[in-house]
Motif scaffolding. Sequence first.
Motif, mmCIF file in Angstrom:
data_model
loop_
_atom_site.group_PDB
_atom_site.id
_atom_site.type_symbol
_atom_site.label_atom_id
_atom_site.label_comp_id
_atom_site.label_asym_id
_atom_site.label_seq_id
_atom_site.Cartn_x
_atom_site.Cartn_y
_atom_site.Cartn_z
ATOM 1 N N PHE A 417 0.812 -1.215 0.000
ATOM 2 C CA PHE A 417 0.000 0.000 0.000
ATOM 3 C C PHE A 417 0.848 1.270 0.000
ATOM 4 O O PHE A 417 0.573 2.199 -0.765
ATOM 5 C CB PHE A 417 -0.977 -0.011 1.183
ATOM 6 C CG PHE A 417 -2.059 -1.054 1.055
ATOM 7 C CD1 PHE A 417 -2.543 -1.419 -0.187
ATOM 8 C CD2 PHE A 417 -2.596 -1.658 2.182
ATOM 9 C CE1 PHE A 417 -3.549 -2.375 -0.314
ATOM 10 C CE2 PHE A 417 -3.594 -2.611 2.069
ATOM 11 C CZ PHE A 417 -4.065 -2.976 0.814
ATOM 12 N N PRO A 418 1.887 1.377 0.837
ATOM 13 C CA PRO A 418 2.718 2.591 0.764
ATOM 14 C C PRO A 418 3.387 2.766 -0.591
ATOM 15 O O PRO A 418 3.543 3.891 -1.073
ATOM 16 C CB PRO A 418 3.750 2.370 1.881
ATOM 17 C CG PRO A 418 3.109 1.409 2.824
ATOM 18 C CD PRO A 418 2.296 0.508 1.965
ATOM 19 N N LEU A 419 3.792 1.643 -1.219
ATOM 20 C CA LEU A 419 4.423 1.742 -2.541
ATOM 21 C C LEU A 419 3.428 2.283 -3.570
ATOM 22 O O LEU A 419 3.758 3.148 -4.384
ATOM 23 C CB LEU A 419 4.944 0.371 -2.978
ATOM 24 C CG LEU A 419 6.021 -0.266 -2.097
ATOM 25 C CD1 LEU A 419 6.421 -1.636 -2.634
ATOM 26 C CD2 LEU A 419 7.231 0.645 -2.009
ATOM 27 N N LEU A 420 2.208 1.771 -3.533
ATOM 28 C CA LEU A 420 1.179 2.281 -4.448
ATOM 29 C C LEU A 420 0.883 3.745 -4.157
ATOM 30 O O LEU A 420 0.644 4.543 -5.076
ATOM 31 C CB LEU A 420 -0.098 1.446 -4.302
ATOM 32 C CG LEU A 420 0.007 -0.019 -4.768
ATOM 33 C CD1 LEU A 420 -1.253 -0.781 -4.376
ATOM 34 C CD2 LEU A 420 0.237 -0.087 -6.264
ATOM 35 N N ARG A 717 -9.005 4.125 -1.974
ATOM 36 C CA ARG A 717 -8.732 4.928 -0.789
ATOM 37 C C ARG A 717 -7.254 5.330 -0.759
ATOM 38 O O ARG A 717 -6.912 6.482 -0.459
ATOM 39 C CB ARG A 717 -9.110 4.152 0.472
ATOM 40 C CG ARG A 717 -8.871 4.967 1.754
ATOM 41 C CD ARG A 717 -9.377 4.236 2.982
ATOM 42 N NE ARG A 717 -8.646 3.006 3.235
ATOM 43 C CZ ARG A 717 -9.153 1.788 3.103
ATOM 44 N NH1 ARG A 717 -10.419 1.644 2.733
ATOM 45 N NH2 ARG A 717 -8.437 0.715 3.337
ATOM 46 N N TRP A 718 -6.367 4.399 -1.099
ATOM 47 C CA TRP A 718 -4.940 4.715 -1.136
ATOM 48 C C TRP A 718 -4.607 5.685 -2.257
ATOM 49 O O TRP A 718 -3.733 6.555 -2.114
ATOM 50 C CB TRP A 718 -4.120 3.426 -1.296
ATOM 51 C CG TRP A 718 -4.012 2.672 -0.015
ATOM 52 C CD1 TRP A 718 -4.727 1.575 0.365
ATOM 53 C CD2 TRP A 718 -3.142 2.979 1.073
ATOM 54 N NE1 TRP A 718 -4.363 1.168 1.628
ATOM 55 C CE2 TRP A 718 -3.381 2.013 2.082
ATOM 56 C CE3 TRP A 718 -2.189 3.963 1.307
ATOM 57 C CZ2 TRP A 718 -2.703 2.021 3.289
ATOM 58 C CZ3 TRP A 718 -1.502 3.958 2.507
ATOM 59 C CH2 TRP A 718 -1.767 3.008 3.486
ATOM 60 N N VAL A 719 -5.297 5.574 -3.375
ATOM 61 C CA VAL A 719 -5.088 6.516 -4.484
ATOM 62 C C VAL A 719 -5.500 7.921 -4.048
ATOM 63 O O VAL A 719 -4.816 8.910 -4.353
ATOM 64 C CB VAL A 719 -5.872 6.077 -5.742
ATOM 65 C CG1 VAL A 719 -5.833 7.161 -6.814
ATOM 66 C CG2 VAL A 719 -5.303 4.773 -6.292
ATOM 67 N N ALA A 720 -6.628 8.028 -3.309
ATOM 68 C CA ALA A 720 -7.078 9.333 -2.817
ATOM 69 C C ALA A 720 -6.057 9.924 -1.852
ATOM 70 O O ALA A 720 -5.737 11.132 -1.925
ATOM 71 C CB ALA A 720 -8.437 9.186 -2.133
ATOM 72 N N ILE A 721 -5.531 9.087 -0.969
ATOM 73 C CA ILE A 721 -4.515 9.580 -0.021
ATOM 74 C C ILE A 721 -3.282 10.068 -0.770
ATOM 75 O O ILE A 721 -2.703 11.108 -0.435
ATOM 76 C CB ILE A 721 -4.146 8.465 0.977
ATOM 77 C CG1 ILE A 721 -5.351 8.123 1.867
ATOM 78 C CG2 ILE A 721 -2.945 8.875 1.829
ATOM 79 C CD1 ILE A 721 -5.134 6.913 2.764
ATOM 80 N N SER A 722 -2.869 9.318 -1.809
ATOM 81 C CA SER A 722 -1.687 9.706 -2.584
ATOM 82 C C SER A 722 -1.896 11.056 -3.268
ATOM 83 O O SER A 722 -0.970 11.881 -3.331
ATOM 84 C CB SER A 722 -1.355 8.640 -3.619
ATOM 85 O OG SER A 722 -2.337 8.593 -4.636
ATOM 86 N N ALA A 726 0.224 14.520 -2.554
ATOM 87 C CA ALA A 726 1.004 15.170 -3.618
ATOM 88 C C ALA A 726 0.702 16.660 -3.744
ATOM 89 O O ALA A 726 1.557 17.431 -4.185
ATOM 90 C CB ALA A 726 0.724 14.481 -4.956
ATOM 91 N N VAL A 727 -0.499 17.081 -3.349
ATOM 92 C CA VAL A 727 -0.928 18.464 -3.583
ATOM 93 C C VAL A 727 0.007 19.505 -2.971
ATOM 94 O O VAL A 727 0.474 20.413 -3.674
ATOM 95 C CB VAL A 727 -2.380 18.673 -3.095
ATOM 96 C CG1 VAL A 727 -2.729 20.156 -3.064
ATOM 97 C CG2 VAL A 727 -3.350 17.937 -4.018
ATOM 98 N N PRO A 728 0.329 19.453 -1.679
ATOM 99 C CA PRO A 728 1.168 20.534 -1.113
ATOM 100 C C PRO A 728 2.564 20.591 -1.729
ATOM 101 O O PRO A 728 3.095 21.678 -1.968
ATOM 102 C CB PRO A 728 1.214 20.197 0.384
ATOM 103 C CG PRO A 728 0.843 18.767 0.484
ATOM 104 C CD PRO A 728 -0.085 18.497 -0.631
ATOM 105 N N LEU A 754 -8.579 18.870 -12.091
ATOM 106 C CA LEU A 754 -8.431 18.030 -13.279
ATOM 107 C C LEU A 754 -7.435 16.901 -13.032
ATOM 108 O O LEU A 754 -7.635 15.768 -13.478
ATOM 109 C CB LEU A 754 -7.975 18.886 -14.464
ATOM 110 C CG LEU A 754 -7.852 18.175 -15.818
ATOM 111 C CD1 LEU A 754 -9.176 17.537 -16.214
ATOM 112 C CD2 LEU A 754 -7.395 19.159 -16.895
ATOM 113 N N THR A 755 -6.370 17.212 -12.291
ATOM 114 C CA THR A 755 -5.392 16.171 -11.950
ATOM 115 C C THR A 755 -6.059 15.064 -11.146
ATOM 116 O O THR A 755 -5.845 13.869 -11.408
ATOM 117 C CB THR A 755 -4.228 16.777 -11.145
ATOM 118 O OG1 THR A 755 -3.554 17.755 -11.936
ATOM 119 C CG2 THR A 755 -3.237 15.697 -10.728
ATOM 120 N N GLY A 756 -6.877 15.465 -10.149
ATOM 121 C CA GLY A 756 -7.581 14.468 -9.354
ATOM 122 C C GLY A 756 -8.492 13.601 -10.197
ATOM 123 O O GLY A 756 -8.536 12.370 -10.036
#
Length: 786
Positions: A417-420, A717-722, A726-728, A754-756
Motif C-alpha cells: 500500500f505505501p508503494l502504491l 482509498r490509497w489513491v485518494a490519499i496519494s 502530492a498536492v502541497p 483536473l489532476t484528481g
Amino acid sequence: MINLKLAIRHLLKDKFFVTVNLVGLTIAMAVALVIFAFVRYHNSFDRHVGGFDRTYRIISRIDNGTFWASTFSAFDKALKDQPEIETYTTFYKNDEQFDLLAREKQVRITDPVYGDSRFLKFFKINLKSGDVSSIEEPNTVLLSESTSRNLFGDENPVGKMVQVKYNVQEEAQNRNCRVGGVWEENQENSHLKYDLIFSKFGHYEQTLNQIDRMKVYGAYVFLTLYDNTDVEALTGRFNSLLKPLIGDAQGPPLEAFESRLQPLREVHFSPGMIRDISVAVRQSHLNILLIVGLLLFMTALFNFLVMDVTIRESNQKQSRIMQIMGSSRSRIWLYHLWRVKILVLIGAFLAIMIILFSSGLISDFFVGWTVDFGNAAFWGHVLVLSVLVILVAGVSDLRNVFKREKALSTDGMKSLFPLLLFQFAIVAGLIAFGLLLNKQIDFIRDKDLGYNPENVAIIRVSGPRNEKIKVLKEEVLKIPGVEHAATAQHYPGFRLQDLNLETDNQNIPFKFAMVGPDVMKTLDIKVKDTFNSNKDFSILINESFYNTLRQSYSHEDIVSGNFPGADSDSPEKIDFFVSGVVEDFHYNSLYSEVGNFAFFVQGLTDTFHRFLLVKYDDGKEQQVMEGIGKAFASIYPGPTFEPIFLDEQLRLQYESEERLLSVTGWFAILTVLIAVTGLFAYSGYSVRRRTKEIGIRKVNGALVSQVVWLLNKGLLRWVAISFFLAVPFTLWGMTEWLKNFAYHTSVSWWIFFLTGLIVFAIAVFTVSWNSWRAAIRNPVEALRDE
C-alpha cells in the motif's frame, strides 16, 4: 547454480507478472539513463579549461543595468602583472558574417573570433596541423577541420591563402589571409562557439587598438586566479586599474560602471546575459528534468517491488515446501535474489538497446544531443541504477522470506500500500506540473507584447554599414505585399544597451535602442503622445520611464530636457529631451519586467543601421522574400541573403520551456503507464486471492456492483490519499518555478481538480477491469478455484 535454475524456471512460470515488471523497469532505466547523461553533459561544460574551479570571466554593466558577457578591451593591459592572476586571455568577437573563399570554393562564416596564442593555450585549443605561434603573425587565420575540408579537401592548407569576402562590388572591403593551422573541433561541451580564428594582428589590428581606448564592451576577458585569492579585493581594484587607460575616454565616468568576476562554472547557466557567446541553459530546467527522471525511476522501482512482492506471495507455498524439504532461509533468499538479478540484468540490457536504437528520437528531443556510449560516466549510471534495484529488492525479500508464520498471510500484500501510494503521488505531481507548464506556455503565446512580431522579416547587412541600406529600404518598399520598412540598430529580442540618466539627486538607469523613424509603424508600437518632432534625432520613451521621471520632474522639464545634473558642464553630457511617449511593450522576454526604455530615433543622413525590418501582408511571405532576395543580391551581391523572422526569433526565447513541456509530457505518460501496469497486476492478484470470497458473496445474493465496490474501495482509498499527499509538494514546486518569470500565469484550482479526475479515472478504470471480470464470473467456478 541450483538457485539460478530455480529462478529461471519460476520466472518463466509467472510470465505475465515478469513481463509487466520487465517492461516498466526497462523503460524507466532507459529514460533515467538518458536524463542523467543529458544533465551530466551540461554540467561538464568548460571543464577542459585548466584550473576550472579558479577560472572566471569579467562581466560588466552600467549602474544597475543588465550585465554584458563582454567587457572593456583595456583589461588586456590593466591586468598585466597582477599578483593574483595566474594566466588570462583577451579575445574579440563581433557579429560580422562573411564568406571565406579559396580555389573557387566558399564557406559561410558566422562566428569568427580574433585572438592570439594565449587564447589558444587558455582554452586548450589543439591544432591538427600548423603551429600555435602562427596566430601571432599578422593576417593569419586558423581553420576548423570542417572548413579546411570544404575549402581544400584532404590537402594540408597551412601556408595557403584564403579571402574574406564582404562584398564583391567593393573589393577594398575584402581581406586576404594566410592559413596558419587547422584546429581539432572539440567545442561540443564548451560555451565558447566559433568557426574561425583570426589573428588580432594585421588587417584588424587598428580597429582592435581603437577598441582598447574606448569605454565599450568590445572584448571577452577570462582569467585564472591562484589559490586562496581574494576575489572581492581584486574586483574592487578594477576601475582603478582601468583609469590610466580609459579614464578620460568618451563616455560615462568609470564609477558608473560595475565589473565582476563570474565563475566559469556559472557561465553555461546564465541566460539573459547580453552578447553572450552561446545560448545558455537554465539550471532550473535541468533540475526539473532531473527530478522528472528520478521520479520516473522511483515509480518503476516501486512498481518493481510491487511485482516482486506479488510474485513472491504467489510462490509462498513453494517457499514453505522448500523449507520443509530442508532448504535454509539463506538459500531461499538467494533463490529470490537470483530472480531479481536476472530481471535487472535483462532490464539494463534492454534499456541500453532502446537508447541505442532511439538515438534519432533522442536527438530530436534534445536538439542534436545524443548519448555518448564512450563516456565512462554513462556505464557508471547503468551500474548504479542496477545495483540500487537489486539492493532494494534484496532487502525487501530478506525481510519477507524470513517471516516465521507458517500459514499464508496478507502482511506482504499490506506492505504494498505505501508503494502504491508513492507511485500515484508521483503520477499526480507530474500530471499537475505538466498542466501548469502547458498553461504557462499558452500564457506566453497569448501574451500581448505591446507590438506585433507577426509577418516581420529582419534583414541583416554584412560588412561596414553605409548608405546602401537606405537604397535597399527604398527598393523593398516597391515590392508588392510590403507594408512598411525601417532601419534599426536594435530590435525587440536582440541585445539592447544600457544608459544612465544622471540628475542632481538620482541616477535613473534605462535601456535604449537606436532605430529609424519608421520602426513604430513597422512593429505596430503605439505612440501615446508626441510632444515635438525632429527629423534628425528624437527620443521616445515608454510609459514606465515617463512615470519614473514624473515622480521628480514636471512634464515641461521632461519635454525640454531640463534635468539638472551635478556635472552639467561635462563634455560627456547629452541633451535628453523627450519627443514623445510610447505604450509599454516587452522589449525583453517575459522573464524580465518592463522597465525604463527609450528609442533613439535617428534619420539616415549620417547614421546607418545594421538591420532592415520589413512588415509584409499576411500570406505574402514567399512573394515578398523572393523580391527582397533579388533586391538584396543587386545591392549586396557578396553576402548570402538570410532573413530572420521576428516571431520565430522570439519563440526561441522560450525554446527551453517548449522542450521541457514536451519531455515532461512524454515522461509523465510513461510514468502513468508504469504505475498503471503495477496497479493492474496488483489488483489482478488481489482479486485472484479473494476468488472464493467473491463466489460465496455472490451465492448469498451480492450484486455485481457491490462486488466491484468491495474490491475497489481499498485501493481507491490509497489513491485518494496519494493525491492529497502530492498536492502541497506540487503546489510548492509550481510556485517556485513560476518565480523565474516576471510575468506568469497563476496556479489555478482547476489544475488540481483536473489532476484528481485524471488520477481517479486511471485508477478506477485499471482496478475495475479485474474487479468486473471477477464479479461476473460464475460463482460455482469461483468456489472450485484452487
